[in-house]
Write a protein that holds these residues in place. Sequence first.
Motif, PDB file in Angstrom:
ATOM      1  N   UNK A 130      61.704 111.894  14.827  1.00  0.00           N
ATOM      2  CA  UNK A 130      60.791 112.348  13.774  1.00  0.00           C
ATOM      3  C   UNK A 130      61.357 112.005  12.400  1.00  0.00           C
ATOM      4  N   UNK A 131      62.652 112.201  12.232  1.00  0.00           N
ATOM      5  CA  UNK A 131      63.296 111.863  10.960  1.00  0.00           C
ATOM      6  C   UNK A 131      63.125 110.369  10.674  1.00  0.00           C
ATOM      7  N   UNK A 132      63.264 109.554  11.713  1.00  0.00           N
ATOM      8  CA  UNK A 132      63.073 108.117  11.543  1.00  0.00           C
ATOM      9  C   UNK A 132      61.649 107.775  11.148  1.00  0.00           C
ATOM     10  N   UNK A 133      60.668 108.442  11.759  1.00  0.00           N
ATOM     11  CA  UNK A 133      59.268 108.180  11.402  1.00  0.00           C
ATOM     12  C   UNK A 133      58.999 108.544   9.948  1.00  0.00           C
ATOM     13  N   UNK A 134      59.539 109.659   9.505  1.00  0.00           N
ATOM     14  CA  UNK A 134      59.332 110.077   8.121  1.00  0.00           C
ATOM     15  C   UNK A 134      60.016 109.110   7.146  1.00  0.00           C
ATOM     16  N   UNK A 135      61.151 108.582   7.549  1.00  0.00           N
ATOM     17  CA  UNK A 135      61.850 107.580   6.734  1.00  0.00           C
ATOM     18  C   UNK A 135      60.955 106.369   6.507  1.00  0.00           C
ATOM     19  N   UNK A 136      60.285 105.901   7.565  1.00  0.00           N
ATOM     20  CA  UNK A 136      59.387 104.743   7.453  1.00  0.00           C
ATOM     21  C   UNK A 136      58.083 105.100   6.761  1.00  0.00           C
ATOM     22  N   UNK A 137      57.664 106.363   6.885  1.00  0.00           N
ATOM     23  CA  UNK A 137      56.372 106.775   6.321  1.00  0.00           C
ATOM     24  C   UNK A 137      56.375 106.770   4.793  1.00  0.00           C
ATOM     25  N   UNK A 138      57.487 107.093   4.190  1.00  0.00           N
ATOM     26  CA  UNK A 138      57.528 107.228   2.732  1.00  0.00           C
ATOM     27  C   UNK A 138      57.135 105.935   2.007  1.00  0.00           C
ATOM     28  N   UNK A 139      57.774 104.804   2.272  1.00  0.00           N
ATOM     29  CA  UNK A 139      57.353 103.579   1.580  1.00  0.00           C
ATOM     30  C   UNK A 139      55.977 103.092   2.033  1.00  0.00           C
ATOM     31  N   UNK A 140      55.637 103.351   3.304  1.00  0.00           N
ATOM     32  CA  UNK A 140      54.333 102.925   3.815  1.00  0.00           C
ATOM     33  C   UNK A 140      53.213 103.663   3.108  1.00  0.00           C
ATOM     34  N   UNK A 141      53.380 104.959   2.895  1.00  0.00           N
ATOM     35  CA  UNK A 141      52.343 105.771   2.260  1.00  0.00           C
ATOM     36  C   UNK A 141      52.042 105.264   0.856  1.00  0.00           C
ATOM     37  N   UNK A 142      53.074 104.949   0.090  1.00  0.00           N
ATOM     38  CA  UNK A 142      52.857 104.469  -1.288  1.00  0.00           C
ATOM     39  C   UNK A 142      52.169 103.107  -1.277  1.00  0.00           C
ATOM     40  N   UNK A 143      52.625 102.221  -0.410  1.00  0.00           N
ATOM     41  CA  UNK A 143      52.017 100.887  -0.346  1.00  0.00           C
ATOM     42  C   UNK A 143      50.558 100.973   0.078  1.00  0.00           C
ATOM     43  N   UNK A 144      50.269 101.808   1.071  1.00  0.00           N
ATOM     44  CA  UNK A 144      48.901 101.958   1.560  1.00  0.00           C
ATOM     45  C   UNK A 144      48.003 102.561   0.488  1.00  0.00           C
ATOM     46  N   UNK A 145      48.484 103.583  -0.186  1.00  0.00           N
ATOM     47  CA  UNK A 145      47.688 104.236  -1.230  1.00  0.00           C
ATOM     48  C   UNK A 145      47.334 103.260  -2.344  1.00  0.00           C
ATOM     49  N   UNK A 146      48.328 102.538  -2.834  1.00  0.00           N
ATOM     50  CA  UNK A 146      48.084 101.593  -3.932  1.00  0.00           C
ATOM     51  C   UNK A 146      47.134 100.481  -3.501  1.00  0.00           C
ATOM     52  N   UNK A 147      47.315  99.998  -2.277  1.00  0.00           N
ATOM     53  CA  UNK A 147      46.481  98.905  -1.778  1.00  0.00           C
ATOM     54  C   UNK A 147      45.024  99.351  -1.632  1.00  0.00           C
ATOM     55  N   UNK A 148      44.795 100.502  -1.037  1.00  0.00           N
ATOM     56  CA  UNK A 148      43.428 100.961  -0.808  1.00  0.00           C
ATOM     57  C   UNK A 148      42.715 101.268  -2.121  1.00  0.00           C
ATOM     58  N   UNK A 149      43.400 101.888  -3.049  1.00  0.00           N
ATOM     59  CA  UNK A 149      42.782 102.179  -4.354  1.00  0.00           C
ATOM     60  C   UNK A 149      42.376 100.881  -5.029  1.00  0.00           C
ATOM     61  N   UNK A 150      43.247  99.890  -4.966  1.00  0.00           N
ATOM     62  CA  UNK A 150      42.975  98.605  -5.614  1.00  0.00           C
ATOM     63  C   UNK A 150      41.826  97.858  -4.945  1.00  0.00           C
TER      64      UNK A 150
END
Length: 299
Positions: A130-150
């Motif tokens: 779970x800790x590993x998933x959260x580690x990967x989720x942090x940069x993914x969430x920002x990239x996904x948010x910025x991409x979808x808004x754009x």
Amino acid sequence: MKRDRIPKGWAMQNVIKPMDERISTLKSEIDREKKAFELLQHQYQDMTLTAMAAVSKDITSSADQYERAFLEYTSQDEDEHQLKLLHSLLSSHTIQDEGRAGLVQRLSEGAKEFAFGKDNSVSALDKRFVIGMLYDALPTEKRLRDLMINRMAPHGDVLVIPGPIKGVPRIDQKTAEKYGGRFDQVKDVTRITIDCPSIAVMYTVVEVLLDEDALEMVLLDFKDRLDRMKCNPADSGGYLDLLFNFCFKGSAHIFEVQVTLRRFLEIKNAIGHRAYHVARRLNANFKFCLLYTSPSPRD
């Protein structure tokens, strides 16, 4: 003293009788514990049924509202036509069953090192996963948010709603309830919702999402829950949407994109999701009661 010379009376008095008494005592203790456990389970079952009755009104109300909203969205011939086009567009992107079966969350090398250190035995049953998933989720969430808004900005009145990264308690709960303790089955740690005002706009949004090269994303799976011939609305409390699982090219982290219609989201935020969430938890508790409780004399 030789075994064959032990007096029978002595053996009966000093060995067999005390042993029988101890066995009888243990049986009585087991029976008391069993009865106490059964009583507790019956009480828990009654509490669960009472709570289910309390939320049933909200569940019924939200399901009725979802149904009315769906009829409103498809009341015109043009709306019905757009919905058929949407189903056709999604059907053209086939996901093989074996691909779905093998779809699991994997950790990046950085996540493995962060969560497991030098321990090479990375296991999806280990809480460190779970800790590993959260580690990967942090940069993914920002990239996904910025991409979808754009990418969604030019397409009318579309709202991009980033979901918070799924917390550890909910990951634990979902894994225990649905996945037999395997954390790699949780594929919505990172999620985002795209809120559309109409089916026509939803179609355009899906076209954008399926342009994998432009978005540098890979489509891994999807559910067309607007297709009521394939998906039973009752399974989601009447809620209808499109669910996609993607990963970014070159990334192992799977994320979820939910595309929904505005009225559905309004109902969900008002009472639907709360009622469905409570019912889901109560249903799990009720199944637990039925599994571990003997038939009640009242049944």
